[in-house]
Design a protein around this motif. Structure first.
Motif, PDB file in Angstrom:
ATOM      1  N   GLY A 560       0.817  -1.205   0.091  1.00  0.00           N
ATOM      2  CA  GLY A 560       0.013   0.048  -0.006  1.00  0.00           C
ATOM      3  C   GLY A 560       0.779   1.322  -0.039  1.00  0.00           C
ATOM      4  O   GLY A 560       0.556   2.229   0.492  1.00  0.00           O
ATOM      5  N   GLN A 561       2.217   1.134  -0.547  1.00  0.00           N
ATOM      6  CA  GLN A 561       2.913   2.324  -0.409  1.00  0.00           C
ATOM      7  C   GLN A 561       2.837   3.218  -1.742  1.00  0.00           C
ATOM      8  O   GLN A 561       3.104   4.292  -1.721  1.00  0.00           O
ATOM      9  N   ASN A 562       2.316   2.511  -2.749  1.00  0.00           N
ATOM     10  CA  ASN A 562       2.144   3.026  -3.866  1.00  0.00           C
ATOM     11  C   ASN A 562       0.711   3.330  -4.574  1.00  0.00           C
ATOM     12  O   ASN A 562      -0.241   2.452  -4.312  1.00  0.00           O
ATOM     13  N   THR A 563       0.639   4.388  -5.411  1.00  0.00           N
ATOM     14  CA  THR A 563      -0.495   4.444  -6.154  1.00  0.00           C
ATOM     15  C   THR A 563      -0.572   4.234  -7.506  1.00  0.00           C
ATOM     16  O   THR A 563      -1.414   4.066  -8.415  1.00  0.00           O
ATOM     17  N   ASP A 564       0.610   4.539  -8.210  1.00  0.00           N
ATOM     18  CA  ASP A 564       0.709   4.221  -9.540  1.00  0.00           C
ATOM     19  C   ASP A 564       0.691   2.755 -10.036  1.00  0.00           C
ATOM     20  O   ASP A 564       0.470   2.400 -11.110  1.00  0.00           O
ATOM     21  N   GLN A 565       0.889   1.679  -9.034  1.00  0.00           N
ATOM     22  CA  GLN A 565       0.614   0.306  -9.483  1.00  0.00           C
ATOM     23  C   GLN A 565       0.094  -0.234  -7.923  1.00  0.00           C
ATOM     24  O   GLN A 565       0.390   0.227  -7.051  1.00  0.00           O
ATOM     25  N   ASP A 566      -0.487  -1.487  -8.112  1.00  0.00           N
ATOM     26  CA  ASP A 566      -0.812  -2.228  -6.822  1.00  0.00           C
ATOM     27  C   ASP A 566       0.516  -2.849  -6.331  1.00  0.00           C
ATOM     28  O   ASP A 566       1.096  -3.486  -7.183  1.00  0.00           O
ATOM     29  N   SER A 597     -15.649   7.197   1.054  1.00  0.00           N
ATOM     30  CA  SER A 597     -16.555   5.987   1.008  1.00  0.00           C
ATOM     31  C   SER A 597     -15.929   4.757   0.117  1.00  0.00           C
ATOM     32  O   SER A 597     -16.396   3.811   0.128  1.00  0.00           O
ATOM     33  N   THR A 598     -14.811   5.074  -0.583  1.00  0.00           N
ATOM     34  CA  THR A 598     -14.005   3.993  -1.351  1.00  0.00           C
ATOM     35  C   THR A 598     -12.883   3.356  -0.410  1.00  0.00           C
ATOM     36  O   THR A 598     -11.899   4.174  -0.341  1.00  0.00           O
ATOM     37  N   PRO A 599     -13.085   2.459   0.118  1.00  0.00           N
ATOM     38  CA  PRO A 599     -11.807   1.747   1.143  1.00  0.00           C
ATOM     39  C   PRO A 599     -10.852   1.188   0.090  1.00  0.00           C
ATOM     40  O   PRO A 599     -10.846   1.076  -1.129  1.00  0.00           O
ATOM     41  N   ASP A 600      -9.573   1.223   0.661  1.00  0.00           N
ATOM     42  CA  ASP A 600      -8.508   0.463  -0.005  1.00  0.00           C
ATOM     43  C   ASP A 600      -8.456  -0.963   0.506  1.00  0.00           C
ATOM     44  O   ASP A 600      -9.141  -1.313   1.380  1.00  0.00           O
ATOM     45  N   THR A 601      -7.815  -1.829  -0.455  1.00  0.00           N
ATOM     46  CA  THR A 601      -8.158  -3.186  -0.173  1.00  0.00           C
ATOM     47  C   THR A 601      -6.885  -4.079  -0.314  1.00  0.00           C
ATOM     48  O   THR A 601      -5.887  -3.564  -0.945  1.00  0.00           O
ATOM     49  N   LEU A 602      -7.116  -5.425   0.474  1.00  0.00           N
ATOM     50  CA  LEU A 602      -5.814  -6.194   0.247  1.00  0.00           C
ATOM     51  C   LEU A 602      -6.472  -7.506  -0.289  1.00  0.00           C
ATOM     52  O   LEU A 602      -7.547  -7.919   0.516  1.00  0.00           O
ATOM     53  N   SER A 603      -6.104  -8.108  -1.317  1.00  0.00           N
ATOM     54  CA  SER A 603      -6.628  -9.323  -1.944  1.00  0.00           C
ATOM     55  C   SER A 603      -5.681 -10.743  -1.854  1.00  0.00           C
ATOM     56  O   SER A 603      -4.436 -10.236  -1.978  1.00  0.00           O
ATOM     57  N   LEU A 604      -6.000 -11.455  -1.638  1.00  0.00           N
ATOM     58  CA  LEU A 604      -5.141 -13.061  -1.633  1.00  0.00           C
ATOM     59  C   LEU A 604      -5.827 -13.542  -2.997  1.00  0.00           C
ATOM     60  O   LEU A 604      -7.041 -13.908  -3.063  1.00  0.00           O
ATOM     61  N   VAL A 605      -4.789 -13.806  -3.874  1.00  0.00           N
ATOM     62  CA  VAL A 605      -5.058 -14.283  -5.511  1.00  0.00           C
ATOM     63  C   VAL A 605      -4.111 -15.632  -5.308  1.00  0.00           C
ATOM     64  O   VAL A 605      -3.048 -15.660  -4.666  1.00  0.00           O
ATOM     65  N   GLU A 658      -4.617   0.788  -3.427  1.00  0.00           N
ATOM     66  CA  GLU A 658      -5.067   2.092  -2.984  1.00  0.00           C
ATOM     67  C   GLU A 658      -5.993   2.918  -3.789  1.00  0.00           C
ATOM     68  O   GLU A 658      -5.786   3.013  -5.186  1.00  0.00           O
ATOM     69  N   SER A 659      -6.993   3.337  -3.332  1.00  0.00           N
ATOM     70  CA  SER A 659      -8.161   3.955  -4.072  1.00  0.00           C
ATOM     71  C   SER A 659      -8.026   5.333  -4.386  1.00  0.00           C
ATOM     72  O   SER A 659      -8.666   6.094  -5.528  1.00  0.00           O
ATOM     73  N   GLY A 660      -7.359   5.938  -3.608  1.00  0.00           N
ATOM     74  CA  GLY A 660      -6.950   7.655  -3.815  1.00  0.00           C
ATOM     75  C   GLY A 660      -5.676   7.755  -4.607  1.00  0.00           C
ATOM     76  O   GLY A 660      -4.911   6.819  -4.949  1.00  0.00           O
ATOM     77  N   SER A 661      -5.436   9.024  -4.790  1.00  0.00           N
ATOM     78  CA  SER A 661      -4.404   9.673  -5.478  1.00  0.00           C
ATOM     79  C   SER A 661      -2.989   9.532  -4.545  1.00  0.00           C
ATOM     80  O   SER A 661      -1.899   9.546  -5.130  1.00  0.00           O
TER      81      SER A 661
END
Length: 677
Positions: A560-566, A597-605, A658-661
């Motif tokens: 979650g350190q970057n917004t330009d890439q996941d 209202s738009t949360p940040d997420t962590l997904s396990l794939v 990360e959902s924001g800028s």
């Protein structure tokens, strides 16, 4: 447990895991050692495999399960995670021929041409091997090693016998089959100093141990001419063009049935080398970028250790004419270098990853792979009674070096040694079969006895197998087994038997992750150092940063350190035939300033190793409503493994979005664990 890729010369598959014990509630695991009556008698050729269930093995009839798509429509990045894998040596840039992709340069490999003197030291961390505690009652081979060669598929043509008594095949262009027979026949003969290095490693000691006491059960030095145990030409039908891991394991089970090795004791110190024919692509070895690997599987015949041996001369980087000979025999150099690599790692880590590895998951041969001929610890030729063979050196804890001959003694075993017996749990009032396996160094028969057996269990004095149904009590009992030979020499070992309703049945699950707590460190996005087992996709994702805190130790993953890439971290996990459930756990601390209202997420794939495509998203965590501090998370990976079949290698990826800028949520991950039941 290892796959022979550059830097993981393997699994063995090999191998790849450590951390917290996470039980799968209500898993309903049924032990392959269950002794209850069934309609599949071994005497009729039935064997139970994980991917295909019960199969009836007939001599000369290969298993022909449909191969899964290997995604060969496009080249794929070589993946990490197969403990027991031999990687190709440094080679020229990747080329594509005939729709196939030759192995690419791997992490840590310097560019090279394959010329004499061109190579690299695979392990750059100078770490000692440590004992992992044994998996499925096995840490190392403790009896005379036996190798069975399986020539799989009608593509090999018809067999005949040469003047040396070797089986030769009419469609074996480079004569790989007799070369391998001669190599294994020569081990233990005068001049074999290489086998002496292996004798320093043992089992029956505490996990984390580096040096073996003289009283432990060591790998024995082989008696001349005793290692090669037989060859099976299984040419009744074609081998699959792209055999999957489960198919290779099933062929090993078919070989065990063919040779009459139908008990745990008969397979305890045995390995099966599965030779695939020229032009085939077993386990997509070219696309995935390795030369060979070794692995094991549970079966109704006991634990089966086996090697996936492709037709090595199909790829130049796997040892072909590695010393510049440009001769027919030189073309087979890889079968000495790589065949010896996998043989040695199977002896020291037969049930990956329960034997000897270093902290990065490398096995005894990985650490010394492809060091140039003429260099300190480099490739060398050993003159055996059956010819001269190129070999790589092996890591010696005693000398802290890669060596082809030990400066110390060739270690010998006590008169009687008894295999490690795992701590286990079983349900009461349910039939069990728990094998004890002893070896007498004079070849004498032994008798078995046991103390502490719960009511309802007894040991067979001749076979060492504990059977029966324990009374309906709850708790742990310490059982001690003793093996005694005709001269009165004995050895004893103990294990805990827990009787509980539900939960895991059989041996306690061993940690499968190489670097569960991220403590190997590294902030290198190019993966040239220790974080290869997690493959972060960005700089400093695995970090000791003081801006946040680990759950334990010093290092953790910060996504979650970057917004330009996941941000993501990915590890690959060996999954063994015969198991039925797998859990993945980790500790998660979600620290967020996101009030939108738009949360940040962590997904396990989870990822298919062949296609590199997601099999699905297991679970997604949100910044919204996250609890403070580290919370343990546990998920079941079993449904996804059931999609691809047990015996495959599964990618596990954690991805933060990360959902924001600007970054507003730190997903902190530590102390992960994978357990198989």
């Amino acid at each position: 447990m290892t796959r022979l890729r550059p830097g993981l010369f393997r699994r063995s598959r090999r191998a790849l895991l450590a951390g917290l014990v996470v039980a799968v509630a209500g898993a309903g695991f049924v032990s392959p050692l269950n002794a209850s009556a069934d309609p599949h008698p071994a005497s009729d050729g039935w064997v139970k495999t994980a991917d295909h269930g019960w199969i009836q093995v007939k001599p000369g009839t290969p298993l022909t399960a449909t191969a899964k798509s290997a995604g060969k429509d496009a080249p794929h990045k070589a993946v990490a995670g197969k403990l027991g894998a031999s990687r190709p040596a440094p080679a020229a840039a990747t080329t594509k021929t005939g729709g196939r992709v030759t192995p690419q340069l791997q992490d840590g490999a310097d560019p090279g041409t394959g010329d004499n003197g061109d190579g690299y030291v695979s392990n750059q961390y100078d770490l000692q091997m440590t004992y992992k505690g044994g998996q499925e009652s096995t840490g190392v081979d403790i009896g005379p090693p036996k190798v069975y060669l399986v020539v799989w598929g009608s593509q090999w043509g018809t067999p005949s016998t040469n003047a040396a008594g070797d089986v030769v095949m009419s469609h074996d262009a480079d004569q790989a089959v007799p070369y391998q027979q001669d190599f294994f026949k020569g081990l233990g003969s005068t001049g074999d100093t290489w086998s002496g290095v292996l004798t320093q490693y043992c089992e029956g000691i505490q996990a984390g141990t580096i040096q073996c006491p003289s009283s432990a059960a060591h790998i024995p030095y082989p008696k001349a001419g005793s290692v090669f145990a037989g060859v099976w030409v299984d040419n009744g039908a074609p081998a699959p063009q792209s055999a999957t891991e489960p198919q290779l394991g099933a062929e090993a089970a078919a070989a065990a049935a063919h040779f009459g090795n139908t008990t745990e004791a008969q397979n305890r110190n045995v390995q099966y080398v599965i030779d695939s024919p020229q032009g085939t692509d077993p386990d997509t070895w070219r696309e995935l970028g390795y030369c060979a690997w070794h692995d094991f599987e549970r079966s109704s015949y006991g634990q089966l250790a086996y090697t996936n041996m492709p037709y090595l001369t199909d790829v130049a980087g796997c040892g072909t004419n590695w010393f510049g000979e440009n001769t027919p025999r030189g073309r087979l150099d890889g079968y000495g270098i790589i065949g010896g690599h996998e043989y040695a790692e199977t002896l020291t880590d037969p049930n990956t990853p329960g034997g000897w590895t270093d902290a990065t998951g490398q096995e005894i041969a990985d650490k010394c792979a492809w060091i140039p001929y003429g260099s300190n610890g480099g490739l060398f030729f050993e003159n055996l009674s059956t010819g001269s063979f190129p070999l790589q050196t092996l890591w010696s804890n005693e000398e802290h070096l890669c060596v082809g001959a030990s400066a110390g003694p060739v270690h010998t075993n006590p008169p009687v040694v008894l295999s490690t017996m795992c701590d286990r749990t079983d349900p009461p009032n349910t039939p069990v079969s728990i094998p004890a396996v002893a070896v007498d160094n004079t070849g004498s028969t032994v008798s078995y006895s046991a103390t502490g057996l719960p009511q309802g269990l007894s040991i067979n004095a001749a076979t060492g197998v504990i059977t029966g149904s324990a009374a309906a009590t709850t708790g742990y009992t310490r059982i001690t087994v003793t093996a005694t030979d005709a001269a009165g020499k004995s050895a004893s070992t103990g294990f805990w038997e827990g009787l509980f309703a539900g939960g895991q049945h059989g041996c306690g699950a061993i940690e499968q992750l190489i670097n569960p707590g991220f403590e190997n460190g590294s902030a290198d996005v190019d993966h040239t150092v220790m974080t290869d087992s997690w493959s972060p996709n960005g700089y400093n994702l695995v970090t000791p940063s003081s801006l946040h805190s680990p759950h334990s130790g010093s290092w953790y993953a910060w996504l979650g350190q970057n917004t330009d890439q996941d941000d993501s971290i990915t590890t690959y996990v060996n999954d063994y035939p015969g198991y039925q459930n797998e859990s993945f756990s980790f500790w998660l601390d979600t620290e967020t300033t996101n009030t939108t209202s738009t949360p940040d997420t962590l997904s396990l794939v989870v990822i298919d190793q062949y296609t590199q495509k997601p099999l699905g998203t297991v679970k997604t965590w949100s910044s919204k409503g996250a609890a403070a501090g580290y919370q343990q998370q546990s998920v079941d990976l079993t449904p996804f493994l059931n999609q691809v079949g047990w015996g495959t290698t599964l990618g596990v990826q954690l991805v933060a979005h990360e959902s924001g800028s600007t970054p507003s949520t730190a997903f902190l991950i530590d102390d992960a664990s994978v357990r198989e039941y």
